[in-house]
Every structure is written in C-alpha cells, then in structure tokens.
Write an enzyme that holds these catalytic residues in place. Structure first.
Site, PDB file in Angstrom:
ATOM      1  N   LYS A 333      84.295 -18.205  11.048  1.00 55.47           N
ATOM      2  CA  LYS A 333      83.069 -18.869  11.515  1.00 55.47           C
ATOM      3  C   LYS A 333      81.864 -18.547  10.648  1.00 55.47           C
ATOM      4  O   LYS A 333      81.857 -17.604   9.879  1.00 55.47           O
ATOM      5  CB  LYS A 333      82.835 -18.528  12.995  1.00 55.47           C
ATOM      6  CG  LYS A 333      83.775 -19.359  13.887  1.00 55.47           C
ATOM      7  CD  LYS A 333      83.552 -19.141  15.356  1.00 55.47           C
ATOM      8  CE  LYS A 333      84.526 -20.040  16.138  1.00 55.47           C
ATOM      9  NZ  LYS A 333      84.630 -19.647  17.541  1.00 55.47           N
ATOM     10  N   ARG A 367      91.857 -15.252  18.814  1.00 55.74           N
ATOM     11  CA  ARG A 367      92.185 -16.638  18.465  1.00 55.74           C
ATOM     12  C   ARG A 367      91.865 -16.812  16.986  1.00 55.74           C
ATOM     13  O   ARG A 367      90.694 -16.800  16.602  1.00 55.74           O
ATOM     14  CB  ARG A 367      91.338 -17.570  19.346  1.00 55.74           C
ATOM     15  CG  ARG A 367      91.605 -19.039  19.148  1.00 55.74           C
ATOM     16  CD  ARG A 367      90.669 -19.870  20.014  1.00 55.74           C
ATOM     17  NE  ARG A 367      90.880 -21.280  19.793  1.00 55.74           N
ATOM     18  CZ  ARG A 367      90.363 -21.974  18.795  1.00 55.74           C
ATOM     19  NH1 ARG A 367      89.561 -21.389  17.924  1.00 55.74           N
ATOM     20  NH2 ARG A 367      90.619 -23.263  18.678  1.00 55.74           N
TER      21      ARG A 367
END
Ligand code: HH2
Length: 387
Positions: A333, A367
């Site tokens: 991210k 995740r």
C-alpha cells in the site's frame, strides 16, 4: 545485589522470571497477567459519574485523570478488575461498573481460532490470507487473475507458498475507485469462488460490500465474508452473515472508497479507529452474529494518511483489546511507498516488515499478495513470540 530489568511490556518475561525461580508456572502466569499495566479511556463520561469514579479509583489503587466528558484510568489489570467490581467508599455508578467489567472480560479473550460457515481456522500462529483480485484495475495486481484459469493457478501457487485462506474480490477499493455494477461483480467473483472452493481445498473468503454477491459466493463454496465497509454498506449483510454462519471480517473505513480520502482527519487515530470498529462489532453482535465468527481489521490505507497507518499499526493494542482476532492488510500500500520511496511493485520487503510489526503488536491474520516472502518473515516473528 544486582538489578536487572524484566522486559516490562512482555508478560511472558515476568512469568518466565518467576517460574524460573520456583513459582508454580500457572500462578506465575496469572501474576504476570494481573500485574500488566493497562490504560483505559472512558468517554463520553457523565459529569455526575466523574466524582464517584475518581474516589473509587483512589480506593482501588488506580490512577484516574479526568477532563470535560472523559476519564483515563491507569493501573494493573488486577486493580482495574477491583475498580470494575466496585465496593469502595462512594460506590461506582452501576452502568460504569457494567461497561468497564464487560470491556475487561472481552480484553481477556485470547481467541485462538476463527469460526467460519464450514470449520474452525486455527490462529495460534500467523495465518496468511492470499489476495486474489479478479479485477482489471486493482492497484497492484489488477488484471493478473482476471481470467478464471489465471485465478486458479494463482490460488494453487499461494497454497503452495503457505496461504491458509484465499480472499477473492471483484471490486477494486483503491482510493478514488468507482466499482463495477452488481451484475459485473457477480460475473467476476462467483465462477472463481466455485473453482477455488472445489479444487484448492482452502477456505475461501469473498471480499465484497454487497449482500447479493456475498450470498452467491457463499452458495458457491465461500465461507467468509470480508466487508471493507464493516457491514455498513448493505443493510442485508448483517442478516446474511448471521443466517449462513459465515466468518466475517469487519474492517474500518470512513465514507466510500471513492471519497474516503476526504475523511482522513483524526485527532487521535488509534482510539477513533478502535471506537468506530467497536460500534460496528456491537451492531453485528446485536444482529445475532456469533462472537467467534468476527475478525476485526483496522483498514490500513482506508481513509487514512501515511502517518495514520503507522500510528494505527503501532497502537494496534487498542484494536486487539476488543477481544477478537485482528487482520491487517498492508500489502504494497501507498503508506509503505511513503516510508521507503519504492513504487508499488517493489514493496515486498516493506510489506513483510509491516506484517512483522503488526504480529508483534498482536495481529493474527495477514492479507497479502506475496505469500511466500511474508510467510518467512512471520515464521521468525512467530518463533520469537513462542520463545
Ligand atoms: N485492503 C484492500 C481490499 N480489501 N480487506 C481487508 N480486510 N483489509 C484490507 O486491508 C483490504 C481489504 C485493498 O487492497 P487490494 O485488494 O490489494 O487492492 P484493490 O482494492 O485495488 O483491489
């Protein structure tokens, strides 16, 4: 005489030191747990409750700081338990006792498994959730698993690499994304879920905010619903999860993916995220969803600027204290790019580092896109935590 510091923030350090000096190990562990120092924020606090709380806290040996509409109590778990039970000179208001008692008992929960529609997934060690985005436009793997054959091959490779769960999503939720319509999301997700549930042998989770997509995926063999809106986007989601007994990930976000960056304003991000997650969790419990089915996720990258994501990671204890297993999804991210200067395809090491940091702060589920690399990093963290 020598003085040696025990690693104060690690209860196992005190328990280990006591057990090594002959104390019964069970008693040593109870003493260490009871001796852990805890700080709790009570907010909003009625003015009428402030004085009795201050007096009761003093009687219980708990520090108490108050301001307009809030209080912070700091003490050992054992003493905070005493405060919650009341019985001091000015009597704790009953509603305060009840809320504090429930919080402390939730906090004691150490969930070692996650109940889904089909099984119980063990969580004593780190549990890797492999990401399969069946989308043309996801920020890091868009297009790679868009064809069902590619998705199956990707899933088999993730199983080989050590994934314990596969998370299939048909909508990119990157900032500013405008998602597919429901029919398109169904077309993307359902055949892939059916193929994975039939051929891979791992629990399948569906990453969706829509109850009809979740329902079709569950009918096709999925057993977990991963809802980035925290079950708030679609009013039918709560009942669907309750009725099917699916496992559920309740994630923190503000607004919608398209607009969430506008909501990235916090005075104290970790407590705000934990409070908002607790509210969503309470709605799920009130709707009849089983406590053991619920995993919480602070939503890294969702309505959060880079500094918010790092603060949430560092103060993950505010979320783990809610007594549910915690998932994190830092994979590749933007905030990792902000710290390293790396583009999205070179954030593997940063992802592994963020996962290890989260593991040390209590997360159990991770995740990620690159299962193999993160798994190895987490094996080291697991070994350290088990030592
Ligand atoms: N992040 C994304 C999507 N779903 N679910 C949970 N529980 N936690 C997360 O952090 C999370 C999530 C966004 O990442 P990704 O799926 O890689 O990208 P995109 O939304 O662009 O498909």
């Amino acid at each position: 005489m020598r003085v040696t510091a025990l690693a104060g923030e690690v209860p196992a350090a005190l328990a280990g030191a006591l057990a090594a000096r002959g104390l019964d190990p069970v008693r040593a562990e109870a003493l260490a747990a009871g001796g852990a120092q805890v700080a709790l924020l009570l907010e909003p606090l009625d003015e009428a409750d402030a004085m009795p709380l201050v007096r009761e806290a003093a009687a219980a040996g708990v520090d108490c700081h108050t301001g307009e509409g809030w209080a912070v109590v700091v003490g050992t778990l054992a003493r905070l338990g005493g405060l919650a039970r009341g019985g001091g000179p000015s009597r704790m208001p009953e509603r305060l006792s009840a809320v504090l008692g429930r919080f402390l008992s939730d906090r004691q929960e150490r969930p070692e498994a996650w109940r889904t529609a089909c099984r119980s997934i063990p969580l004593e060690r780190s549990c890797l959730v492999g990401i399969l985005n069946v989308t043309p436009d996801s920020f890091s793997d868009g297009g790679r698993h868009f064809a069902p054959g590619d998705a199956l091959a990707g899933a088999l490779a993730m199983r080989e690499a050590g994934a314990a769960i596969l998370d299939v999503g048909g909508e990119s939720t990157r900032p500013g994304a405008s998602g597919p319509d429901e029919a398109e999301e169904l077309r993307r997700v359902v055949p892939v879920v059916r193929a994975l549930a039939g051929e891979v042998g791992l629990p399948v989770s569906v990453d969706t905010r829509r109850s009809r997509v979740a329902q079709a995926a569950l009918a096709a063999g999925a057993e977990i619903v991963n809802d980035v809106s925290g079950l708030a986007h679609d009013a039918r989601m709560l009942d669907l999860v309750k009725d099917t007994g699916a496992g559920v990930v309740i994630m923190h976000m503000r607004g919608e993916p398209a607009t969430m960056d506008e909501h990235a304003t916090y005075a104290d991000v970790a407590t705000e995220v934990a409070t908002e997650l607790a509210e969503r969790r309470d709605r799920a419990l009130d709707a009849g969803i089983a406590r053991e089915a619920i995993v919480l996720d602070p939503g890294l990258g969702f309505a959060k600027r880079p500094e918010h994501n790092f603060a949430v990671l560092d103060r993950l204890a505010s979320v783990t204290a809610l007594g549910h297993p915690v998932m994190v999804g830092p994979s590749r991210k933007r905030f990792l790019g902000a710290a390293t200067g790396r583009p999205v395809d070179q954030r593997g090491a940063a992802t592994a580092a963020a996962c290890v940091a989260a593991r040390i702060r209590g997360a159990r589920l991770f995740r990620v896109h690159d299962v193999a690399a993160v798994r190895e990093a987490l094996m080291v963290a697991d070994a350290m935590l088990e030592a």
